[in-house]
Design an enzyme around this catalytic site. Structure first.
Site, short mmCIF file in Angstrom:
data_model
loop_
_atom_site.label_atom_id
_atom_site.label_comp_id
_atom_site.label_asym_id
_atom_site.label_seq_id
_atom_site.Cartn_x
_atom_site.Cartn_y
_atom_site.Cartn_z
N HIS A 214 -7.12 -7.92 -0.48
CA HIS A 214 -7.17 -6.54 0.52
C HIS A 214 -8.04 -7.11 1.77
O HIS A 214 -9.40 -6.74 1.47
CB HIS A 214 -7.55 -5.45 -0.35
CG HIS A 214 -7.31 -4.30 0.32
ND1 HIS A 214 -5.94 -3.64 0.15
CD2 HIS A 214 -7.88 -3.22 1.09
CE1 HIS A 214 -5.75 -2.51 1.00
NE2 HIS A 214 -7.02 -2.12 1.36
N GLU B 143 -4.51 2.12 -3.32
CA GLU B 143 -5.62 2.58 -2.93
C GLU B 143 -5.62 3.83 -1.65
O GLU B 143 -6.55 4.45 -1.84
CB GLU B 143 -6.43 1.62 -2.26
CG GLU B 143 -5.97 0.96 -1.19
CD GLU B 143 -7.09 0.80 0.17
OE1 GLU B 143 -8.15 1.02 0.17
OE2 GLU B 143 -6.35 0.77 1.27
N ASN B 144 -4.44 4.02 -1.32
CA ASN B 144 -4.31 4.83 -0.51
C ASN B 144 -3.07 6.21 -0.85
O ASN B 144 -2.54 6.90 -0.21
CB ASN B 144 -3.65 4.55 1.07
CG ASN B 144 -4.98 4.24 1.90
OD1 ASN B 144 -5.99 4.88 2.03
ND2 ASN B 144 -4.94 3.00 2.45
N ASP C 138 0.93 -1.30 0.08
CA ASP C 138 -0.03 -0.12 -0.10
C ASP C 138 0.87 1.13 -0.07
O ASP C 138 1.52 1.50 1.19
CB ASP C 138 -0.72 0.18 1.40
CG ASP C 138 -1.89 -0.99 1.24
OD1 ASP C 138 -1.28 -2.32 1.04
OD2 ASP C 138 -2.74 -1.14 1.41
N HIS D 299 -3.49 -4.11 3.05
CA HIS D 299 -4.51 -3.45 3.83
C HIS D 299 -3.76 -3.25 5.22
O HIS D 299 -4.11 -2.08 5.74
CB HIS D 299 -5.79 -4.36 3.76
CG HIS D 299 -6.59 -3.30 4.83
ND1 HIS D 299 -7.33 -2.34 4.49
CD2 HIS D 299 -7.11 -3.89 6.05
CE1 HIS D 299 -8.05 -1.91 5.45
NE2 HIS D 299 -8.01 -2.82 6.46
N ASN E 126 -10.35 -0.96 0.25
CA ASN E 126 -11.65 -0.37 0.85
C ASN E 126 -11.65 0.95 0.80
O ASN E 126 -12.89 1.56 0.64
CB ASN E 126 -11.71 -0.82 2.18
CG ASN E 126 -10.36 -0.28 2.90
OD1 ASN E 126 -9.06 -0.75 2.77
ND2 ASN E 126 -10.45 0.49 3.99
N HIS E 127 -10.67 1.72 0.14
CA HIS E 127 -10.64 3.22 -0.04
C HIS E 127 -10.57 3.30 -1.76
O HIS E 127 -10.43 4.74 -1.75
CB HIS E 127 -9.52 3.92 0.79
CG HIS E 127 -9.52 3.90 2.13
ND1 HIS E 127 -10.58 4.27 2.78
CD2 HIS E 127 -8.62 3.34 2.96
CE1 HIS E 127 -10.30 4.19 4.20
NE2 HIS E 127 -9.17 3.46 4.31
#
Length: 261
Positions: free
Chosen positions: A153, A39-40, A8, A178, A67-68
């Site tokens: 994730h 995702e981040n 990540d 994650h 999830n983001h």
């Protein structure tokens, strides 16, 4: 074939770390293919077209999510247009984007699958990653994919381990993302699947999962949830794992943890 999976990426500071390290790392380790969880990668959480474009320009062949992934509305059009920008495929079907792609490398073809866990992530309304994995793996093989990679994730290490063992021998490599903490369990499972529970993260070393430690300590110690998450600064690390995959069998022949400070 040498495949590098990077954990990540946290904000612009993490993107900049990829920029500094990845080109020389690819050359030093003779990397053929790169998957980055992004995702981040935007400051303030989520992923934006700008952060995605940076990661692609720095060397990512495929960007996976979590999830983001859809937190920033501006990413949806790019999700629909860019085949190699993924979000977990077991999220509701009415969301933008998808969670799999195929890459033709000439001498071999690669399927990359992105899935979400369900334990402690119930608000995502994700369907069973086991059932979705079975369907996508069958589809990938029908499409002629020789190498199949899965970014799972998920929060719970037990869920990651269970799915990894369930898929042993069905895919080439399985890597969890994650939790932002690299696990010391990179291995080849009994039936030839490369595995690591969590790749870790690419971002500030002196932080709590990339966020300023004072903010998280205040939240946990004093129950203070008013201050917004702010990324830490300072020296960064790049976490990931290299999987050597036999292009004929699709099995992993060696694994190597990457932790560059």
């Amino acid at each position: 074939m040498r495949i590098l999976a990077i954990g990540d990426v946290c904000g612009s500071i993490g993107c900049n770390t990829v920029r500094k390290i990845l080109p020389s790392l690819k050359k030093e380790k003779n990397i053929d293919f790169v998957v980055i969880n992004g995702e981040n990668s935007a400051d303030g959480n989520g992923i934006t077209p700008s952060s995605a474009e940076m990661l692609f320009s720095y060397g990512a062949d495929v960007i996976t999510g979590g999830n983001h992934s859809l937190r920033r509305k501006e990413i949806c059009s790019m999700m629909e247009e860019n085949y190699f920008l993924l979000r977990p495929d077991n999220l509701p079907d009415d969301l933008c984007g998808s969670g799999y792609c195929f890459v033709d490398c000439g001498y071999t073809s690669i399927a990359v699958i992105n899935l979400s866990g369900t334990i402690y992530l119930e608000n995502l309304n994700a369907t069973s990653p086991f059932e979705k994995a079975d369907k996508l793996i069958e589809f990938a093989k029908d499409q002629g994919a020789k190498i199949i990679l899965i970014d799972f994730h998920a929060e719970a290490t037990s869920e990651k381990r269970a799915l990894g063992l369930y898929l042993d021998g069905k895919i080439s490599a399985f890597f969890g993302t994650h939790t932002h903490v690299q696990t010391n369990d990179a291995q080849i499972l009994p039936n030839g699947t490369g595995y690591i529970t969590d790749l870790g993260m690419t971002g500030p070393i002196q932080s709590v999962l990339g966020v300023k430690s004072s903010i998280i300590i205040s939240r946990l110690k004093d129950k203070n949830a008013t201050e917004k998450f702010t990324l830490a600064d300072g020296e960064c690390m790049l976490n990931g794992c290299i999987f050597d995959v036999d292009t004929k069998t699709g099995q992993t022949t060696s694994v190597e943890i990457i932790n560059i400070l």
